[in-house]
Design a protein around this motif. Structure first.
Motif, PDB file in Angstrom:
ATOM      1  N   ARG A   1       3.474   8.957 -15.982  1.00 16.53           N
ATOM      2  CA  ARG A   1       2.523   8.324 -15.048  1.00 16.53           C
ATOM      3  C   ARG A   1       3.225   8.207 -13.712  1.00 16.53           C
ATOM      4  O   ARG A   1       4.303   7.612 -13.600  1.00 16.53           O
ATOM      5  N   VAL A   2       2.620   8.774 -12.667  1.00 16.00           N
ATOM      6  CA  VAL A   2       3.282   8.854 -11.373  1.00 16.00           C
ATOM      7  C   VAL A   2       2.266   8.630 -10.258  1.00 16.00           C
ATOM      8  O   VAL A   2       1.118   9.063 -10.353  1.00 16.00           O
ATOM      9  N   SER A   3       2.702   7.931  -9.217  1.00 20.64           N
ATOM     10  CA  SER A   3       1.839   7.655  -8.070  1.00 20.64           C
ATOM     11  C   SER A   3       2.615   7.848  -6.777  1.00 20.64           C
ATOM     12  O   SER A   3       3.749   7.379  -6.641  1.00 20.64           O
ATOM     13  N   ASP A   4       1.990   8.547  -5.831  1.00 16.01           N
ATOM     14  CA  ASP A   4       2.570   8.709  -4.493  1.00 16.01           C
ATOM     15  C   ASP A   4       1.971   7.705  -3.522  1.00 16.01           C
ATOM     16  O   ASP A   4       2.098   7.855  -2.306  1.00 16.01           O
ATOM     17  N   SER A   5       1.334   6.684  -4.036  1.00 10.62           N
ATOM     18  CA  SER A   5       0.642   5.581  -3.348  1.00 10.62           C
ATOM     19  C   SER A   5      -0.807   5.928  -3.028  1.00 10.62           C
ATOM     20  O   SER A   5      -1.614   5.029  -2.822  1.00 10.62           O
ATOM     21  N   ARG A   6      -1.172   7.200  -3.010  1.00  8.80           N
ATOM     22  CA  ARG A   6      -2.565   7.591  -2.791  1.00  8.80           C
ATOM     23  C   ARG A   6      -3.254   7.886  -4.128  1.00  8.80           C
ATOM     24  O   ARG A   6      -4.314   7.351  -4.436  1.00  8.80           O
TER      25      ARG A   6
ATOM     26  N   GLY B   1       0.792  -1.222   0.000  1.00  9.97           N
ATOM     27  CA  GLY B   1       0.000   0.000   0.000  1.00  9.97           C
ATOM     28  C   GLY B   1       0.819   1.264   0.000  1.00  9.97           C
ATOM     29  O   GLY B   1       0.290   2.354  -0.219  1.00  9.97           O
ATOM     30  N   GLN B   2       2.130   1.139   0.232  1.00  9.40           N
ATOM     31  CA  GLN B   2       3.006   2.307   0.238  1.00  9.40           C
ATOM     32  C   GLN B   2       3.812   2.429  -1.063  1.00  9.40           C
ATOM     33  O   GLN B   2       4.715   3.254  -1.146  1.00  9.40           O
ATOM     34  N   ARG B   3       3.506   1.615  -2.050  1.00  7.81           N
ATOM     35  CA  ARG B   3       4.277   1.646  -3.294  1.00  7.81           C
ATOM     36  C   ARG B   3       4.081   2.963  -4.029  1.00  7.81           C
ATOM     37  O   ARG B   3       2.961   3.409  -4.275  1.00  7.81           O
ATOM     38  N   GLN B   4       5.194   3.599  -4.379  1.00  5.36           N
ATOM     39  CA  GLN B   4       5.198   4.771  -5.237  1.00  5.36           C
ATOM     40  C   GLN B   4       5.933   4.402  -6.524  1.00  5.36           C
ATOM     41  O   GLN B   4       6.878   3.618  -6.488  1.00  5.36           O
ATOM     42  N   PHE B   5       5.503   4.960  -7.633  1.00  8.69           N
ATOM     43  CA  PHE B   5       6.175   4.625  -8.881  1.00  8.69           C
ATOM     44  C   PHE B   5       6.080   5.783  -9.864  1.00  8.69           C
ATOM     45  O   PHE B   5       5.222   6.668  -9.753  1.00  8.69           O
ATOM     46  N   LEU B   6       6.992   5.749 -10.826  1.00  5.71           N
ATOM     47  CA  LEU B   6       7.063   6.762 -11.875  1.00  5.71           C
ATOM     48  C   LEU B   6       7.411   6.080 -13.191  1.00  5.71           C
ATOM     49  O   LEU B   6       8.367   5.304 -13.255  1.00  5.71           O
ATOM     50  N   LEU B   7       6.648   6.368 -14.227  1.00  6.21           N
ATOM     51  CA  LEU B   7       6.945   5.903 -15.574  1.00  6.21           C
ATOM     52  C   LEU B   7       7.025   7.119 -16.485  1.00  6.21           C
ATOM     53  O   LEU B   7       6.070   7.892 -16.585  1.00  6.21           O
ATOM     54  N   GLU B   8       8.160   7.298 -17.134  1.00  7.91           N
ATOM     55  CA  GLU B   8       8.352   8.373 -18.106  1.00  7.91           C
ATOM     56  C   GLU B   8       8.662   7.748 -19.455  1.00  7.91           C
ATOM     57  O   GLU B   8       9.578   6.930 -19.566  1.00  7.91           O
ATOM     58  N   GLN B   9       7.913   8.130 -20.484  1.00  7.47           N
ATOM     59  CA  GLN B   9       8.122   7.604 -21.818  1.00  7.47           C
ATOM     60  C   GLN B   9       8.008   8.733 -22.845  1.00  7.47           C
ATOM     61  O   GLN B   9       7.090   9.564 -22.767  1.00  7.47           O
ATOM     62  N   THR B  10       8.934   8.764 -23.781  1.00 14.71           N
ATOM     63  CA  THR B  10       8.850   9.690 -24.907  1.00 14.71           C
ATOM     64  C   THR B  10       9.085   8.897 -26.181  1.00 14.71           C
ATOM     65  O   THR B  10       9.822   7.907 -26.187  1.00 14.71           O
ATOM     66  N   GLY B  11       8.439   9.324 -27.259  1.00 16.04           N
ATOM     67  CA  GLY B  11       8.625   8.605 -28.505  1.00 16.04           C
ATOM     68  C   GLY B  11       7.744   9.134 -29.602  1.00 16.04           C
ATOM     69  O   GLY B  11       7.370  10.312 -29.615  1.00 16.04           O
ATOM     70  N   GLN B  12       7.390   8.235 -30.530  1.00 14.58           N
ATOM     71  CA  GLN B  12       6.598   8.582 -31.693  1.00 14.58           C
ATOM     72  C   GLN B  12       5.360   7.701 -31.766  1.00 14.58           C
ATOM     73  O   GLN B  12       5.431   6.503 -31.525  1.00 14.58           O
TER      74      GLN B  12
ATOM     75  N   ARG C   1      -6.506  11.736 -13.040  1.00 10.91           N
ATOM     76  CA  ARG C   1      -6.119  11.280 -11.703  1.00 10.91           C
ATOM     77  C   ARG C   1      -7.029  10.150 -11.266  1.00 10.91           C
ATOM     78  O   ARG C   1      -8.225  10.144 -11.567  1.00 10.91           O
ATOM     79  N   VAL C   2      -6.442   9.171 -10.549  1.00 11.89           N
ATOM     80  CA  VAL C   2      -7.201   8.064  -9.968  1.00 11.89           C
ATOM     81  C   VAL C   2      -6.853   7.962  -8.486  1.00 11.89           C
ATOM     82  O   VAL C   2      -5.670   7.987  -8.121  1.00 11.89           O
ATOM     83  N   ASP C   3      -7.877   7.880  -7.636  1.00 12.83           N
ATOM     84  CA  ASP C   3      -7.676   7.668  -6.207  1.00 12.83           C
ATOM     85  C   ASP C   3      -7.538   6.158  -5.979  1.00 12.83           C
ATOM     86  O   ASP C   3      -8.519   5.427  -5.985  1.00 12.83           O
ATOM     87  N   LEU C   4      -6.310   5.698  -5.773  1.00 10.31           N
ATOM     88  CA  LEU C   4      -6.054   4.264  -5.674  1.00 10.31           C
ATOM     89  C   LEU C   4      -6.711   3.642  -4.443  1.00 10.31           C
ATOM     90  O   LEU C   4      -7.114   2.479  -4.463  1.00 10.31           O
ATOM     91  N   ARG C   5      -6.823   4.392  -3.364  1.00 13.03           N
ATOM     92  CA  ARG C   5      -7.427   3.827  -2.156  1.00 13.03           C
ATOM     93  C   ARG C   5      -8.905   3.553  -2.365  1.00 13.03           C
ATOM     94  O   ARG C   5      -9.435   2.549  -1.878  1.00 13.03           O
TER      95      ARG C   5
END
Length: 330
Positions: free
Chosen positions: A128-133, A107-118, A153-157
């Motif tokens: 895409r980024v999450s502070d766990s909440r 429940g405390q997982r935070q993650f970040l995904l950064e993608q650039t391209g065509q 935005r999505v409220d994961l809880r």
């Protein structure tokens, strides 16, 4: 182009549950080299229960490996890896690359995904980024000077409480399943969704990037297709099957590839071992580089504030999708 944007926005969650997921990579798996000996893996990991909302009868010998991989990811304090995405969606090329970072677990997982391209010849950027909440998705595409932009935005809880059937505001899920939080973001979400959507066949031990991997083919669980489409015709963009390769030592997913019905590798009657080769035109492929584990990451990396008020909240939509059987946040 809309389908391609939707796919890129899903990021590492690519195709499982989507309305319908460099040829060198798979050549390394099963190319003509004599040192790439393929042999079946006969010693499965400890038995584990299948995910909710799927039938035990649709379990395959490889599903336990996918579940173990998700749990092994949760054992690390941090994860970092480069991710390349490549494929063709409705005839539109998708190609993007960037970094994925994960801090904490459960429940405390935070993650970040950064993608650039065509995408279809247009520059595209995904954050895409999450502070766990909260999980934020910031997608921009088109003319870099005046790009189109979508911020959600999505409220994961709230999604978790809906899936667990709980009114509890605490972080811990009701389920005794140690991977109960896997479906709420990042790479663990990818693995949990694949396990929930596909029946994985016999794992095969192969050589990949100077390490041994367990490679296996996943085919749709019948109940998942029914949950997604009911009695409607399955859209042609839906994967026919997929291939995944997991590091034998760390369980880390190093390759995920989806093929559609037009792919010659989707012909009826082909054995799994035959499918562990390169697709000339994969529907969608995730190539994950060499990961780093347990290195220091600044928690500020996972903070996000929209620059304007023109964002939308997609929590209710994700709750509907999750409670309809998908059980994952896309």
């Amino acid at each position: 182009m809309a389908r391609g944007l939707a796919l890129l926005a899903v990021g590492v969650g690519a195709y499982y549950g989507l309305e319908l997921a460099d040829q060198v990579l798979m050549d390394r798996l099963a190319g003509g080299r004599q040192d790439l000996v393929i042999e079946p893996i006969e010693s499965p990991p400890a038995p584990s229960p299948p995910p909710p909302r799927v039938a035990a009868s649709s379990e395959g010998p490889g599903n336990a490996y996918v579940r173990r991989a998700a749990l092994m990811l949760e054992e690390h304090s941090t994860v970092g890896v480069r991710i390349d995405q490549h494929g063709w969606i409705d005839g539109e090329p998708v190609k993007a690359s960037g970094q994925y970072y994960q801090l904490g677990a459960g429940g405390q997982r935070q993650f970040l995904l950064e993608q650039t391209g065509q995408l279809a010849g247009f520059p595209t950027r995904l954050l895409r980024v999450s502070d766990s909440r909260f999980m934020w998705t910031d997608l921009a595409w088109g003319d870099p000077s005046q790009p189109n932009r979508s911020v959600t935005r999505v409220d994961l809880r709230k999604v978790r409480r809906a899936v667990e059937g709980s009114e509890d505001e605490e972080d811990q899920p009701l389920s005794d399943d140690p991977s109960a939080w896997s479906r709420f973001g990042g790479l663990p979400m990818l693995l949990a969704g694949l396990d929930e959507s596909f029946t994985f066949g016999q794992p095969w031990l192969m050589q990949f990037r100077n390490e041994r991997v367990a490679a296996m083919v996943g085919r749709w669980r019948p109940e998942r297709l029914k949950q997604l489409y009911g009695h409607e015709e399955v859209p042609p963009r839906t994967p026919n099957h997929m291939v995944i390769a997991l590091s034998e030592t760390t369980g880390f997913p190093v390759l995920v590839e989806y093929r559609d019905n037009k792919d010659p590798l989707s012909a009826e009657g082909l054995a799994d071992k035959t499918l562990l080769t390169s697709s000339n035109r994969p529907l969608f492929k995730l190539d994950l580089g060499a990961p780093t584990f347990d290195e220091h990451l600044d928690s500020r990396l996972f903070s996000y504030r929209p620059t304007k008020d023109d964002w939308s909240d997609q929590t209710d939509r994700e709750v509907r999708l999750a409670t309809q059987g998908a059980g994952v946040v896309r």
